[in-house]
Design an enzyme around this catalytic site. Structure first.
Site, mmCIF file in Angstrom:
data_model
loop_
_atom_site.group_PDB
_atom_site.id
_atom_site.type_symbol
_atom_site.label_atom_id
_atom_site.label_comp_id
_atom_site.label_asym_id
_atom_site.label_seq_id
_atom_site.Cartn_x
_atom_site.Cartn_y
_atom_site.Cartn_z
ATOM 1 N N CYS A 134 4.163 -4.558 -5.241
ATOM 2 C CA CYS A 134 4.908 -4.088 -6.414
ATOM 3 C C CYS A 134 4.470 -4.826 -7.672
ATOM 4 O O CYS A 134 4.810 -5.998 -7.853
ATOM 5 C CB CYS A 134 6.409 -4.280 -6.172
ATOM 6 S SG CYS A 134 7.427 -3.836 -7.575
ATOM 7 N N CYS A 137 7.352 -5.700 -10.087
ATOM 8 C CA CYS A 137 8.159 -6.851 -9.648
ATOM 9 C C CYS A 137 7.399 -8.162 -9.849
ATOM 10 O O CYS A 137 7.987 -9.154 -10.274
ATOM 11 C CB CYS A 137 8.498 -6.765 -8.164
ATOM 12 S SG CYS A 137 8.977 -5.149 -7.580
ATOM 13 N N ASP A 138 6.135 -8.188 -9.495
ATOM 14 C CA ASP A 138 5.437 -9.471 -9.355
ATOM 15 C C ASP A 138 4.289 -9.703 -10.340
ATOM 16 O O ASP A 138 3.741 -10.807 -10.374
ATOM 17 C CB ASP A 138 4.881 -9.592 -7.918
ATOM 18 C CG ASP A 138 5.996 -9.566 -6.879
ATOM 19 O OD1 ASP A 138 7.106 -10.027 -7.201
ATOM 20 O OD2 ASP A 138 5.770 -9.083 -5.764
#
Ligand code: NAP
Length: 313
Positions: A134, A137-138
């Site tokens: 992701c 997200c990261d």
């Protein structure tokens, strides 16, 4: 008398737990059935900084722990069981698990989706420690680091471009010598100076002591193996895998309407084609699969289930 739940929620990621919280708070007799442990995909994320109101240093597991506590605080009961079959057509839905059979007036399917994995040694151990599925997200954790992106479809190429906002260099590792992504997306990627390509290549191993430090890449034409190590000063790099997703909806095939890729079709109220059956989160057709949208789906599904029960029973 046999226990008939008002709502049975299948899955305990953010969608299922949010549904559990809303259903419990509405004083519905609620059960959340989870296969392994609570959390779903988000527990593989080390830091969660894009969920509104996230506290500092929030991790996927800590966010889920608070969601679990909140849902249980409102009376939702959690149980660990693997569902083997379902009967959703009657007024009372029947869910057969390995351990027990559950009966409920309504069902919320919140079984999520799973990113497809490379399946190489080290991938699992280093997930959340350099390996990610992701970019939203990261990505920000790789500010000025090097990043590898696996895949050649729309997702891989688009996410590679997104990652150039953070990473100093992004290398797309693709198993063929041509991208699958739409031409318009490809053109942008080819123009992006931060993006490089490793063609006809696959990652066959990810190595590192507690954090990703090197990858072994195999050239599929020559069979040659090359180890690529993280820059010494960085000590690590990112490996973002985008080789497709798999909704976890096999159990409902042929019963609940899905699109050609197996995602459940709902309306804006999370209703499926079956009365009293709702779907929430990543398992349904939608445009953004994030904790915030899964939680919202769960809340809507639970309030709609409450309405459905009031009208029906
Ligand atoms: P996808 O289109 O199925 O592409 C998957 C990519 O991963 C392909 O390039 C494939 O290689 C590669 N791959 C598959 N299994 C692999 C493995 N085991 N090892 C290494 N590589 C592997 O998946 P996606 O990119 O996630 O997209 C899914 C769907 O969402 C598509 O319909 C896509 O069009 C859509 N989508 C659209 C947009 C957009 O329109 N902006 C953005 C994202 C996604 P091969 O090419 O060799 O098969």
């Amino acid at each position: 008398m046999e226990n008939i739940y008002d709502v049975a929620i299948i899955g305990s990621g953010p969608a299922g737990l949010s549904a559990g919280l809303y259903a419990g708070r509405a004083r519905m007799n609620t059960i959340i059935i989870e296969k392994e442990k609570a959390g779903g995909q988000i527990v593989t994320t080390e830091e969660v900084e894009n969920y509104p109101g996230s506290i500092e240093d929030a991790t996927g597991p800590s966010l889920i722990a608070r969601m679990v506590k909140q849902a249980e605080g409102f009376g939702a009961k959690r149980i660990k069981d693997t569902i083997l079959s379902i009967e959703l057509d009657g007024d009372i839905k029947v869910i057969k698990g390995e351990k027990e059979e559950y009966r409920a007036k309504s069902v919320i399917i919140a079984t999520g989706a799973k990113p497809r994995q490379i399946g190489c040694p080290g991938e699992k151990e280093l997930t959340g420690k350099g390996v990610s599925y992701c970019a939203t997200c990261d990505g920000a954790f790789f500010e000025d680091f090097e990043v590898f992106v696996v895949g050649g479809g729309d997702a891989a190429v688009e996410e590679a471009m997104f990652l150039t906002k953070f990473a100093r260099k992004v290398t797309i590792v693709h198993r063929r010598d041509a991208l699958r992504a739409a031409k318009s997306i490809q053109e942008k990627a080819f123009k992006n100076e931060k993006i490089d390509f490793l063609w006809n290549s696959e990652i066959v191993e990810i190595k590192g002591e507690g954090i990703a430090e090197s990858i072994v890449v195999k050239n599929r034409e020559t069979g040659e193996l090359t180890q690529l190590d993280a820059d010494e000063e960085d000590g690590t790099f990112g490996i973002f895998v985008f080789i497709g997703y798999m909704p976890q909806t096999e159990l409902f095939k042929g019963v609940v309407d899905m699109n050609e890729r197996g995602y459940i079709i709902t309306d804006a109220n999370m209703k499926t084609n079956i009365e009293g059956v709702f779907a929430a989160g990543d398992c349904r057709v939608k445009s953004l699969r994030q904790v915030v949208t899964a939680s919202a789906d769960g809340a809507i599904a639970a309030t709609q289930a409450e309405k459905y029960i009031e009208d029906k029973f």
